[in-house]
Motif scaffolding. Structure first.
Motif, mmCIF file in Angstrom:
data_model
loop_
_atom_site.group_PDB
_atom_site.id
_atom_site.type_symbol
_atom_site.label_atom_id
_atom_site.label_comp_id
_atom_site.label_asym_id
_atom_site.label_seq_id
_atom_site.Cartn_x
_atom_site.Cartn_y
_atom_site.Cartn_z
ATOM 1 N N THR A 114 0.820 -1.219 0.000
ATOM 2 C CA THR A 114 0.000 0.000 0.000
ATOM 3 C C THR A 114 0.847 1.259 0.000
ATOM 4 O O THR A 114 0.319 2.367 -0.104
ATOM 5 C CB THR A 114 -0.920 0.028 1.231
ATOM 6 N N SER A 130 5.092 3.701 -4.560
ATOM 7 C CA SER A 130 4.832 4.980 -5.217
ATOM 8 C C SER A 130 5.187 4.955 -6.704
ATOM 9 O O SER A 130 4.935 5.915 -7.416
ATOM 10 C CB SER A 130 5.627 6.103 -4.533
ATOM 11 N N ARG A 149 -4.151 1.741 -2.311
ATOM 12 C CA ARG A 149 -2.983 2.505 -1.866
ATOM 13 C C ARG A 149 -3.282 3.360 -0.644
ATOM 14 O O ARG A 149 -4.427 3.723 -0.382
ATOM 15 C CB ARG A 149 -2.500 3.434 -2.978
ATOM 16 N N ASN A 150 -2.220 3.708 0.043
ATOM 17 C CA ASN A 150 -2.273 4.737 1.076
ATOM 18 C C ASN A 150 -2.290 6.090 0.368
ATOM 19 O O ASN A 150 -1.285 6.509 -0.210
ATOM 20 C CB ASN A 150 -1.055 4.617 1.992
ATOM 21 N N VAL A 151 -3.426 6.767 0.388
ATOM 22 C CA VAL A 151 -3.596 7.980 -0.412
ATOM 23 C C VAL A 151 -2.732 9.130 0.089
ATOM 24 O O VAL A 151 -2.593 10.148 -0.605
ATOM 25 C CB VAL A 151 -5.081 8.406 -0.443
ATOM 26 N N GLU A 152 -2.151 8.996 1.257
ATOM 27 C CA GLU A 152 -1.289 10.061 1.776
ATOM 28 C C GLU A 152 0.097 10.025 1.141
ATOM 29 O O GLU A 152 0.871 10.964 1.274
ATOM 30 C CB GLU A 152 -1.172 9.930 3.301
ATOM 31 N N PRO A 184 2.211 10.139 -2.195
ATOM 32 C CA PRO A 184 2.038 10.513 -3.602
ATOM 33 C C PRO A 184 2.484 9.393 -4.544
ATOM 34 O O PRO A 184 3.394 8.615 -4.225
ATOM 35 C CB PRO A 184 2.933 11.751 -3.764
ATOM 36 N N ALA A 215 -7.892 7.936 -9.440
ATOM 37 C CA ALA A 215 -6.655 8.116 -8.671
ATOM 38 C C ALA A 215 -6.161 9.553 -8.762
ATOM 39 O O ALA A 215 -5.712 10.140 -7.770
ATOM 40 C CB ALA A 215 -5.584 7.151 -9.185
ATOM 41 N N THR A 248 -8.222 11.775 -6.447
ATOM 42 C CA THR A 248 -8.176 11.526 -5.005
ATOM 43 C C THR A 248 -6.765 11.452 -4.442
ATOM 44 O O THR A 248 -6.585 11.445 -3.226
ATOM 45 C CB THR A 248 -8.907 10.214 -4.681
ATOM 46 N N GLN A 249 -5.758 11.363 -5.325
ATOM 47 C CA GLN A 249 -4.384 11.234 -4.860
ATOM 48 C C GLN A 249 -3.491 12.181 -5.657
ATOM 49 O O GLN A 249 -3.871 12.663 -6.730
ATOM 50 C CB GLN A 249 -3.888 9.789 -5.046
ATOM 51 N N LYS A 250 -2.296 12.401 -5.159
ATOM 52 C CA LYS A 250 -1.325 13.231 -5.876
ATOM 53 C C LYS A 250 -0.527 12.327 -6.809
ATOM 54 O O LYS A 250 0.122 11.384 -6.359
ATOM 55 C CB LYS A 250 -0.386 13.932 -4.895
#
Length: 502
Positions: free
Chosen positions: A73, A76, A117-120, A122, A147, A150-152
Motif C-alpha cells: 500500500t 509509489s 494505496r495509502n492515499v497520503e 504521492p 486516482a 483523489t491522490q497526488k
C-alpha cells in the motif's frame, strides 16, 4: 517514465522472498531469534528495492513475505505491464482472446493497485501499457482518473498498442484505430488531463485531433507518435505550454511545425517521408535533436544552416543515416557557425562502410564549442534492404563519397576533447581522419577506437550476402603499431591519448 528493471530481476526477487519466508517459518518453529537479513531492512530500503522491479513481481513479493505485506500500500512507482511486448510481436486479428485476457489483467491490476494505496503517499510514477480495446480500456481510464482526483500523481503515462502491428496496418486500420482512440479519449478526458506522458501507435487522425489531444492533456511533458499522422502529406501544427519531449517515428506527415513550445527541450524524428521533416517556430529551450532516416535517391539533402535558422542553441545533435545515403549537405563554416555556435556533442550514427568520413570535419569547423564527437560506421545488414531489385525499385543509392572542401590548413579547434569511433578499420580512410582531428584539436584528451558493433542476427544472414571481414587490431603489438602509424607525422599529440578498445 523509464523502466528501471530488467526482465530477470522479478523472479529473482520472488525466489528471495520465498526463501526469506521459509526461513521465517523455520526459525519461528524452532524458537530461534534473528530472522533473515532481508526482513531486517528498513521500510524505505525495501520499498526502493520493490520499485526497481516489475510491479506485479513487487506485489507478489509483498504477498509472499509477511514482513512486507504492508508495503504494497506504500508503493509509489508502478509499471503495469503483463507481457505486452511479447504479445504485440505475435498479435494478429485472430489473437483477440489473448489480447482480451491481457487487457483484463491490466485493468484488474490497475484498479486493485490504485484503490488499495495509502492515499497520503504521492504516486511518483504510474505507467500503464495496454491494447486499444474499448471494453477494457474504459475501466483503465476510469481507475486512473479516480486516482488523479483523489491522490497526488506526479508522473502518469499511457502506452497504447493496437491489435494490428505497424507494418501490417492498412489505411483502414489506421482510421479505425484513431476512431476507437477518439471515442475513449472523449469518455476519459479526466484521465488524459492528468497525463504527463503519452505514446500512441498506428493511428490516422483527423486534422484537428492531435491539437485537441494536446489541448486536453495540459500537463503533458512527453509525446510519442509512432506510425501516426493526420493523413498522407498532412501538416502537423504543434503548440503546448508544458511539452518537454517529442518523439515522432514513421507516419506520413509532409512536415511538422513546432510553432509555440516554450518548454520543449528534446526532439527525435525517425523516418520522415517527405522533404522537410521539421520547421521551428518558438522553441527557446530546445537543445537536443535526433534525426534518423534512410536516404534514397529522392531524399532532399538537409542543410543545417536552413534547418536551424530559428534554433541557434542546439547543444546535442544526433544524425542516424541507417547505413545508407548521407542526407546532410556539408556547408561552409561561415554559413553554419551562426546556428552551431552552442553545439557541444555530435553523434553521427550508422555511416555506410567503405565511404570516406572526412566530410564530417565540416561540423568541427563550424562548431567552436564542440567538446565530443561520436561516429559509428556500420553496414547493419540485417536491417538493410539487400535485394538488388528491391533496392533499385525503392530508390536506394549505391555507396558514394560525400563531396567536401576542407577549410584553411591552419584551422584549430580549442574545445574538442573527445573523439569516439565505432567500426574503426586500420586503413587510410580512418587513419588519416584520426590524424587530421588530432592536428586540429589542440586540447584533445581522449580518442577511443572500437571494432564494429556486434549483432547476433547478422550472423544468420544468407551466404549470398557477403560481409567484409574486420581487420581491427586484436593483439597488443598490432595496437601499438597502429598508434605509431597514426602519430608518426604528428609533433603535437601523444600516442597516450589513443585508446584502442578490445
Amino acid at each position: 517514465m523509464k523502466n528501471k528493471k530488467g526482465t530477470s530481476r522479478g523472479p529473482n526477487l520472488i525466489n528471495a522472498m520465498q526463501k526469506a519466508t521459509a526461513r521465517d517459518e523455520g526459525e519461528a518453529a524452532s524458537g530461534e531469534a534473528g530472522g533473515d537479513r532481508l526482513s531486517k531492512l528498513p521500510d524505505d530500503i525495501l520499498l526502493n528495492i520493490l520499485e526497481r522491479v516489475d510491479t506485479l513481481e513487487a506485489l507478489r513479493a509483498c504477498i509472499l513475505c509477511k514482513r512486507m505485506l504492508k508495503l504494497r500500500t506504500m508503493l509509489s512507482r508502478f509499471d503495469i505491464d503483463v507481457g505486452s511486448l511479447s504479445l504485440y510481436r505475435k498479435a494478429r486479428l485472430d489473437a483477440t482472446p489473448r489480447l482480451v485476457w491481457y487487457n483484463n489483467a491490466v485493468a484488474g491490476v490497475t484498479e486493485n493497485v490504485l484503490s488499495a494505496r495509502n492515499v497520503e503517499i504521492p504516486i511518483r510514477e504510474l505507467r500503464v501499457k495496454f491494447f486499444l480495446r474499448r471494453d477494457e480500456f474504459l475501466s483503465i481510464g476510469k481507475a486512473v482518473a479516480h486516482a488523479m482526483a483523489t491522490q497526488k500523481v506526479d508522473d502518469a503515462e499511457f502506452v497504447l498498442f493496437t491489435e494490428t502491428a505497424c507494418l501490417s496496418c492498412t489505411h483502414g486500420d489506421l482510421l479505425f484505430h484513431a476512431k476507437k482512440f477518439n471515442s475513449w479519449f472523449g469518455d476519459c478526458a479526466a484521465a488524459f488531463a492528468g497525463l504527463t506522458r503519452l505514446w500512441l501507435r498506428n493511428m490516422r487522425f483527423g486534422e484537428l485531433d492531435i491539437p485537441n489531444i494536446l489541448s486536453t492533456c495540459k500537463r503533458l511533458e512527453s509525446l510519442r507518435l509512432s506510425y501516426c499522422d493526420a493523413g498522407v502529406c498532412s501538416v502537423l501544427q504543434l503548440e503546448h505550454a508544458q511539452l518537454v519531449e517529442l518523439h515522432i517515428d514513421l507516419g506520413k506527415f509532409e512536415t511538422v511545425h513546432l510553432n509555440c513550445l516554450p518548454n520543449l527541450q528534446r526532439v527525435n524524428y525517425t523516418c520522415w517521408s517527405y522533404q522537410d521533416p521539421l520547421t521551428f517556430g518558438s522553441v527557446p529551450q530546445l537543445s537536443k535533436l535526433s534525426l534518423e532516416n534512410i536516404g534514397i535517391s529522392s531524399t532532399k539533402n538537409l542543410q543545417l544552416s536552413e534547418l536551424f535558422v530559428n534554433v541557434p542553441w542546439i547543444k546535442d545533435l544526433r544524425l542516424d543515416f541507417k547505413s545508407e545515403k548521407i542526407w546532410i549537405l556539408p556547408e561552409c563554416p561561415k554559413l553554419l557557425a551562426p546556428v552551431l555556435g552552442e553545439l557541444q556533442i555530435v553523434d553521427l550514427d550508422n555511416l555506410p562502410e567503405g565511404c570516406d568520413i572526412a566530410w564530417t570535419m565540416f561540423i568541427l569547423e563550424a562548431a567552436p564549442s564542440l567538446k565530443e564527437v561520436r561516429i559509428t560506421v556500420w553496414d547493419h545488414l540485417c536491417k538493410m534492404v539487400t535485394n538488388k531489385d528491391l533496392r533499385m525499385n525503392s530508390g536506394y543509392c549505391e555507396k558514394e563519397n560525400v563531396e567536401w572542401q576542407p577549410s584553411a590548413a591552419d584551422f584549430k579547434h580549442k574545445n574538442l576533447v573527445k573523439l569516439t569511433i565505432y567500426g574503426f578499420q586500420p586503413d587510410e580512410n580512418f587513419v588519416q581522419y584520426v590524424r587530421r582531428v588530432m592536428e586540429v584539436a589542440v586540447n584533445m584528451k581522449e580518442i577511443s577506437l572500437h571494432d564494429r558493433e556486434v549483432c547476433e542476427r547478422c550472423g544468420g544472414l544468407e551466404p549470398s550476402i557477403q560481409v567484409c571481414p574486420s581487420r581491427y587490431p586484436q593483439t597488443s603489438e598490432e595496437k601499438d603499431i597502429l598508434r605509431e602509424e597514426i602519430t608518426k607525422e604528428l609533433r603535437i599529440s601523444s600516442p597516450a591519448v589513443i585508446h584502442i578498445r578490445s
